[in-house]
Design an enzyme around this catalytic site. Structure first.
Site, mmCIF file in Angstrom:
data_model
loop_
_atom_site.group_PDB
_atom_site.id
_atom_site.type_symbol
_atom_site.label_atom_id
_atom_site.label_comp_id
_atom_site.label_asym_id
_atom_site.label_seq_id
_atom_site.Cartn_x
_atom_site.Cartn_y
_atom_site.Cartn_z
ATOM 1 N N LYS A 51 8.399 -5.362 -42.406
ATOM 2 C CA LYS A 51 8.716 -4.472 -41.285
ATOM 3 C C LYS A 51 7.871 -3.197 -41.271
ATOM 4 C CE LYS A 51 12.252 -6.364 -39.006
ATOM 5 N NZ LYS A 51 12.321 -6.512 -37.531
ATOM 6 N N SER A 305 9.653 -13.128 -46.467
ATOM 7 C CA SER A 305 9.554 -11.959 -45.594
ATOM 8 C C SER A 305 10.229 -10.700 -46.120
ATOM 9 C CB SER A 305 10.125 -12.289 -44.215
ATOM 10 O OG SER A 305 11.484 -12.664 -44.316
#
Length: 504
Positions: A51, A305
């Site tokens: 992110k 991720s």
């Protein structure tokens, strides 16, 4: 069109705060699946998630006036930390609105990155509405977690790195999807540069907003969203991300909770890193794709991720892992309530290993046991096991897919049994090796009636067992002598308050 993202991705300058993460070979997984499996290690970013790429790239596109006014986001997860660190790097004031229900560890992590935290509401939607109110009142710039072209471009740098790090042919890339920012960026870049490489979106079964949109050919709002994989728990795919994804992804794969837990373990065994559920989602999808299509000899990439998971979730994850790999069958079995029945049942299982056994005396006729049994990970062995037990006269109910059984009942088998007399309770530790449990039963079963039994294999060096036996007072010394001869560590827990309160 998705091609418009190529220049944005190439122009993204994110490495002031983000790092180029490695593309690691998952050797154990590759051998198991007979394919070359590569993991893109976004869990190694400074905020343990991809992110940070999108958040920083978005800040770099803002005007001086916008930066001076400050930025804001509503987030209880990885976007909050990514934006907080990015803003600190650029000397920008950042405000993060988080629900009051956000765990303290996440609130503290965002504060530690230098952002101002505002706790508002009990849900993300309430926090998001408050963030929009602050935008209007204070002129702050809202940084969307996924539905923004600059954020999407920042996430797309993951694909740029993958194709540079592995210049040879890649058959497929598997990408987790929540709101769709990461997948949109990766798919846009990959389909332009290497259109022959497939890109698969992977979603949790209980939060499959992209799949629902593609099925309906329009964005829809899911009536309910599962929160186990909280990093991808989104009820509606983004508007811009949907526009990109509907033209670029080759398909959507969904994974259930057990499959995600199994993938967390797989990544740990190859890397010794523990990802969050959303971080292992893409590998769960990759494994499912290989199993359903019989794929062999291909090069497959999964995006690890993120790794922002709470430590207290690990017990639950571990509990569900074996089921996710189809290596454990959870069964409810009825056996006769008489000495030696459990030993006979173990013999009838053959060489299969028992992973769990829960039982509490109910009546003089039948004993209903909750049992976990190790099976081969092909799905068929479980059916064979159930058929074999039924042929031997056992009443069997397969509860492997029963959510209530796995979440609750396995921990609730028990209760008071006033009809049980002369019960003695012992707690044991015995070596977790083949034959140890059977040796225990050979020593005890048939001599004294077992009125309660609890065992769960946790992969430790020693198994822990709680046993209740009906032992007349005059035979207590004989039992203790028998246990001494057995050689396992044991403790008499008959007077334990927990036993007296809940089970005695």
């Amino acid at each position: 069109m998705p091609q418009s993202y190529i220049k944005r991705i190439l122009d993204a300058r994110i490495y002031d705060v983000a790092i180029e993460t490695p593309l690691d070979s998952a050797r154990l997984m590759s051998t198991r699946l007979n394919n070359q499996v590569l993991l893109k290690r976004e869990d190694l970013q400074p905020v343990f998630s991809f992110k940070i790429r999108g958040a920083y790239n978005k800040l770099r596109q803002l005007t001086e006036e916008q930066l001076k006014q400050g930025v804001i986001a509503a987030s209880a997860g990885n976007h909050a930390q990514g934006l907080a660190l990015s803003a600190a790097k650029m000397g920008v004031k950042a405000t993060i609105v988080m629900p009051r229900t956000t765990p303290a560890i996440k609130v503290d992590a965002v504060k530690a990155r230098g952002a101002r935290v505002v706790l508002h509401g009990d849900t993300f939607d309430e926090a998001s509405r408050h963030a929009q109110k602050l935008v209007e009142e204070k002129g702050l710039t809202y940084i969307h977690p996924y539905d923004d072209p600059d954020v999407i471009a920042g996430q797309g740098t993951v694909a740029l790195e993958i194709l540079r790090q592995y210049p040879a042919h890649i058959d497929a890339i598997f990408v987790p999807v929540g709101g769709g920012g990461l997948c949109a960026g990766i798919a846009a870049y990959v389909k332009y540069v290497r259109p022959q490489t497939k890109v698969f979106a992977v979603e949790p079964e209980d939060a499959a907003c992209l799949k629902a949109a593609l099925d309906k050919k329009r964005r829809v709002v899911l009536p309910q969203v599962g929160i186990f994989a909280d990093g991808v728990a989104v009820a509606q795919i983004g508007k811009e991300t949907y526009r990109v994804l509907k033209e670029t992804v080759d398909g959507v794969i969904t994974a259930n909770t057990d499959e995600i837990c199994a993938a967390i373990k797989d990544i740990f065994e190859d890397t010794r890193a523990i990802t969050e559920p959303a971080g292992a989602l893409s590998l769960a999808g990759l494994k499912k794709y290989v199993a359903e299509h019989g794929v062999e000899g291909q090069t497959l990439v999964a995006i690890a991720s993120g790794a922002n998971t709470n430590f207290d979730r690990l017990r639950y994850i571990s509990e569900r892992t074996e089921i996710g790999e189809q290596r454990e069958a959870i069964l409810a079995v009825t056996i006769p309530e008489k000495p030696g029945s459990y030993k006979t049942f173990c013999k009838d299982l053959g060489k299969r290993n028992i992973t769990e056994f829960n039982y509490r005396y109910a009546d003089d006729r039948d004993a209903r046991i909750f049992v976990g049994v190790q099976v081969a990970g092909d799905g068929n062995d479980r059916r064979v096991l159930v058929d074999e037990l039924r042929e031997k006269g056992y009443e069997v109910v397969d509860m492997t897919e029963n959510e209530m059984a796995k979440l609750h009942i396995r921990h609730m088998v028990g209760g008071h049994a006033p009809q049980v007399t002369n019960e003695r309770v012992y707690r044991f530790e015995f070596p977790e090796r083949p034959g140890a449990l059977m040796n225990f039963l050979n020593q005890l079963a048939g001599r004294w009636n077992i009125s309660m039994f609890h065992y769960r294999n946790h992969g430790a060096a020693y198994g822990r067992v709680l046993v209740g036996m009906q032992v007349p007072a005059k035979e207590v010394r004989e039992v203790n002598a028998c246990l001494d001869e057995l050689g396992y560590g044991y403790w008499d827990e008959t007077d334990n308050e927990a036993y007296q309160f809940f089970l005695g």
